[in-house]
Design a protein around this motif. Sequence first.
Motif, PDB file in Angstrom:
ATOM      1  N   VAL A   1       1.089  72.822  -8.436  1.00 35.75           N
ATOM      2  CA  VAL A   1       2.288  72.768  -7.604  1.00 35.75           C
ATOM      3  C   VAL A   1       1.919  72.131  -6.263  1.00 35.75           C
ATOM      4  CG1 VAL A   1       4.224  74.076  -6.658  1.00 35.75           C
ATOM      5  CG2 VAL A   1       3.060  74.883  -8.727  1.00 35.75           C
ATOM      6  N   VAL A   2       2.614  71.045  -5.937  1.00 34.25           N
ATOM      7  CA  VAL A   2       2.296  70.287  -4.721  1.00 34.25           C
ATOM      8  C   VAL A   2       3.257  70.671  -3.597  1.00 34.25           C
ATOM      9  CG1 VAL A   2       2.142  67.961  -3.726  1.00 34.25           C
ATOM     10  CG2 VAL A   2       1.404  68.365  -6.083  1.00 34.25           C
TER      11      VAL A   2
ATOM     12  N   SER B   1      10.880  74.021  -4.310  1.00 30.80           N
ATOM     13  CA  SER B   1       9.591  74.517  -4.802  1.00 30.80           C
ATOM     14  C   SER B   1       9.744  75.967  -5.249  1.00 30.80           C
ATOM     15  CB  SER B   1       8.462  74.381  -3.781  1.00 30.80           C
ATOM     16  OG  SER B   1       8.886  74.127  -2.487  1.00 30.80           O
ATOM     17  N   GLU B   2      10.615  76.681  -4.559  1.00 30.51           N
ATOM     18  CA  GLU B   2      10.838  78.072  -4.935  1.00 30.51           C
ATOM     19  C   GLU B   2      11.484  78.169  -6.312  1.00 30.51           C
ATOM     20  OE1 GLU B   2      12.280  79.834  -1.203  1.00 30.51           O
ATOM     21  OE2 GLU B   2      12.150  81.748  -2.278  1.00 30.51           O
TER      22      GLU B   2
ATOM     23  N   ARG C   1       9.816  79.739  -9.786  1.00 32.86           N
ATOM     24  CA  ARG C   1      10.420  80.792 -10.622  1.00 32.86           C
ATOM     25  C   ARG C   1      10.476  80.369 -12.086  1.00 32.86           C
ATOM     26  NH1 ARG C   1       8.741  83.889  -7.257  1.00 32.86           N
ATOM     27  NH2 ARG C   1       9.583  83.612  -5.182  1.00 32.86           N
ATOM     28  N   TYR C   2      10.727  79.088 -12.327  1.00 30.55           N
ATOM     29  CA  TYR C   2      10.707  78.607 -13.717  1.00 30.55           C
ATOM     30  C   TYR C   2       9.307  78.773 -14.301  1.00 30.55           C
ATOM     31  CZ  TYR C   2      15.279  76.461 -13.060  1.00 30.55           C
ATOM     32  OH  TYR C   2      16.586  76.251 -12.810  1.00 30.55           O
TER      33      TYR C   2
ATOM     34  N   LYS D   1       6.355  83.624   0.478  1.00 27.60           N
ATOM     35  CA  LYS D   1       7.558  83.291  -0.284  1.00 27.60           C
ATOM     36  C   LYS D   1       7.331  83.273  -1.790  1.00 27.60           C
ATOM     37  CE  LYS D   1       9.799  82.715   3.399  1.00 27.60           C
ATOM     38  NZ  LYS D   1      10.837  83.672   3.771  1.00 27.60           N
ATOM     39  N   LEU D   2       6.098  82.986  -2.197  1.00 24.18           N
ATOM     40  CA  LEU D   2       5.912  82.760  -3.626  1.00 24.18           C
ATOM     41  C   LEU D   2       5.040  83.815  -4.298  1.00 24.18           C
ATOM     42  CD1 LEU D   2       5.514  78.884  -3.630  1.00 24.18           C
ATOM     43  CD2 LEU D   2       7.588  80.218  -3.966  1.00 24.18           C
TER      44      LEU D   2
END
Length: 703
Positions: A114-115, A126-127, A131-132, A164-165
């Motif tokens: 993930v960039v 990106s969020e 989640r996918y 956030k992730l």
Amino acid sequence: MAREYPIERVRDIGIVAHIDAGKTTVSERILFYTGVSHKIGEVHEGDTVMDWMEQERERGITITAAATTCFWTPTYAKDNKGQDYRINLIDTPGHIDFTVEVKRSMRVLDGACVVFDGVAGVEAQSETNWRYADEYMVPRICFINKLDRTGASFDNSFKSILDKLNPNAIQMQIPIGMEGNFEGLIDLLSGKVYRFEGVKGEKIIESSDIPEDYKEQYKEKRGKLIERIVEHDDTAMGSYLEGEEVSVADLKRILRKATLEIKLIPVFTGSALKNKGVQLMLDGIIDYLPSPADVLPAKGTDPDSGAEITRLATDDEKFSALAFKIAADPFVGSLTFFRVYSGVLRTGSYVFNTNKGIKERVGRILRMHANHREDVEEIHAGDLGALVGMKDTTTGDTLADPENPIILEKIIFPEPVISMRIEPKTKVDQEKMGIALRRLAEEDPTFRVGGDAETGETIISGMGELQLEIIVDRMKREFKVEANVGRPQVAYRETIQGSAEAEGKYIRQSGGRGQYGHCWLKVEANEKGAGFEFIDAIKGGVIPREYIPAVEKGVKEAVERGVLAGYPIVDVKVTLFDGSFHEVDSSEAAFKIAGSIAFQDGVKQSKPVLLEPIMKVQVITPADFMGDVTGDISSKRGRIESMDDRMGVKVIEALIPLSEMFGYATKLRSITQGRGSFSMEFSNYEPMPNNVAQGIIEGKAQK
Ligand code: GDP
């Protein structure tokens, strides 16, 4: 033929990113360093290798989800022959209109990188993509890109990933310098310092001299990293607590296992544009992302018995594969990209398309490299390839050994929410347009072609304005069809909120043979998402068997054109419970008309409502414009779901009807003096407020 690469040395991975984070540039550098691409193209020069479709280059965005094969020997193993890996790079789109393609590619890849933009950190899309990846349980590593940019901060971006992730992201490197002074990386595990020289950073200068100002930071961060890793292994934890040194090889092994289980997420960094760090990220892909043998066996069902079957990722298993992308190709017509889950596929053999129930012959198999295509005789478990000349296979179909069929998990695609009229410019275009649209629809399961029964016009529909624009563009370029298009329209639907019984009579008896069809229907709201259902409850032959399908057909036709404004009716249950017939005059045609009359009448009595697509919208704006942005959202019938602070900006999440979102990019730009941005995706269909619905119904009536 033996496989060229043992399955343990294969990686099927995708580069996932918010648009503009640098996915294209990163992919390009990967292809360059892996020796496939001989020339580094810059996005703005329109010379990228991955974006081989012409208009992709012009727009600078990546649309296809095709697969490219490349080879990599880890930096630390340069002299060690026989340690090279095959990386199949599965392209994933970053733009919101192509969310479905992201989902689809998640289904076929084993791991992702993930960039992130080193200035913006975690962004809206990106969020969503993250989640996918969670949904499909994809192990991943991160790459914080653009450290050379003014305003870049590794620490802030890394923190945004933690906040956030996922709190289990771990820092693998320390950047030396930042922004204009960004010069290299310290690898925390090995303690090596890397600098990148040569025109394109291809010359890696390795040393063990950690710069003086970084020594303390290195010690502290390395300690933290090791602590996080040994937590996942009792033996290593024991040694660590005893004060013993855990070897780098052991740390890597434990980290690999934890990454595969998504318990840890290694974070790498650099600048793709300035040619720094991409090679070490590639090492990370090899070291920490799964090989096809590391993931769970593919699950599917036996098409005959419905029993669950699993297939191991080995060449000895029966063949199974998933077609995940159909791409129009200027040289061979159309390419069917597939991933082999088990067994081996050979040219000249036959495969069974389990979804369609047909056998297809395997003509040519291609493997796509960045700058050439290779004809291969066979493709093995865990690998990806493209088939030439498949006639009936569409995206999402399973291909299997004809003697041992299996249906792999299906990919579910959302219904289109936007449509527009399309009209060929000339007679010649007219003939070609049908073929072109059909081909394009085969490629993209969220793109549909239909007709307006009244006007005879062709209507295309999909998930967003950009998707349709690109399709029209491709029609022009690849199929040489010129067409005029109407304005994009929201794909409304209709449904009912009540129930009623209604009678349909079609009786004509004026000379000669008459017409006689007569039925009673009960029309009810079906559960949300349950679709259309027809129940035959006729007793005692009051309507003869042979006419019942005709009634159903009449109802089905009426379902396509709702009573309010002609939009399709969804989620309705229809029960045929009574009627009568005439020995001589009854016919299928008469019962069909009777069915349609009864249904329309029933719907009118059952509180019909218009449904509209609602979008989940995320807006990012500097705090100064917050009031104007939220005020504007409210004026669009939007509902604000949340407002958050994120590194000096406000992030607003709202549900807004699609019909209010046309031209939003321009509007937002003007409200925020160009500083706001947004992304959106389809959420659900909802009944429209009466006053708004009335406008649509009247607008339709005037046409
Ligand atoms: P994509 O939309 O995610 O595919 O992103 P691109 O690769 O097209 O990059 C978007 C823009 O960011 C382009 O103008 C690139 O030149 C630029 N870019 C990409 N990587 C870097 C980087 O490491 N540093 C800087 N300064 N710009 C970058």
